[in-house]
Design a protein around this motif. Structure first.
Motif: not given
Length: 214
Positions: A70, A74, A80-82
């Motif tokens: 993954q 980012l 895909a977000q922290l």
């Protein structure tokens, strides 16, 4: 105690040697060897003390982990977000809610016409996106109505790019965040916004048609 032992050994060496230059040189050599051993002993004691300390994780708690496959997303994938890895949504699940994302739709706000026309102003997509954010006042609620705003650009080739403006932590029990997508094109060496779209991240679920948050 170590220093006393060393001084004792040095004293023995002195007592067993004559005052000749040869013997004095030997005494000096042995003194240096003893000092070197003492320094190594101190170094080893420091290593033992360090190793005896409890692991860092036992003091700070568990680490947040991200699947290896993954991590590259980012940089280029808006999905895909922290924050998605650190948010605690256990309360929502207890209430039968499940987070979701609406479909992309045309952004219904207004922005300066020059941003959407070919011109000779923005020679990089990042500069164009920053100008767009400033023009629509998107960051005016940062720290008050929204927790954070992040940006990414996916440059598919030298003339096409998609810019993402990702907001999260909204003061709303239904809408947790939003993603704005700017489709940007380059013509004659300069960039302009072809279209702007938006979608919302829902904290309590999304409608069946995926148009609105519940």
């Amino acid at each position: 105690m170590k220093r006393v032992i060393i001084l004792f050994l040095v004293g023995v060496l002195f007592s067993g040697c004559s005052n000749t230059d040869v013997h004095q040189e030997k005494v000096t050599e042995l003194e240096n060897e003893i000092a070197e051993v003492y320094a190594q002993l101190e170094e080893k004691e420091m290593e033992i003390e360090t190793l005896s300390q409890p692991p860092a994780e036992s003091a700070t708690g568990e680490f947040i982990t991200i699947p290896k496959d993954q991590v590259p997303l980012l940089w280029r994938d808006v999905d895909a977000q922290l924050w998605d890895y650190v948010i605690d949504d256990s309360l929502a699940k207890e209430n039968g809610w499940e987070k979701g994302v609406t479909n992309w739709r045309e952004w219904d706000g207004e922005y300066e016409q020059a941003l959407g026309n070919t011109n000779q102003t923005w020679d990089a997509p990042g500069l164009l996106m920053n100008a767009w954010i400033l023009d629509v006042g998107l960051s005016s609620g940062l720290g008050m109505d929204v927790w954070e705003i992040n940006t990414r650009i996916d440059l598919s080739d030298e003339n096409n790019a998609e810019g993402y403006i990702m907001s999260y932590g909204m003061r709303d029990d239904s809408v947790g965040g939003s993603d704005i997508k700017l489709t940007m094109l380059k013509e004659n060496g300069f960039w302009y916004v072809e279209k702007a779209e938006v979608r919302y991240r829902c904290s309590r679920g999304v409608s069946e048609d995926k148009d609105v948050c519940l």
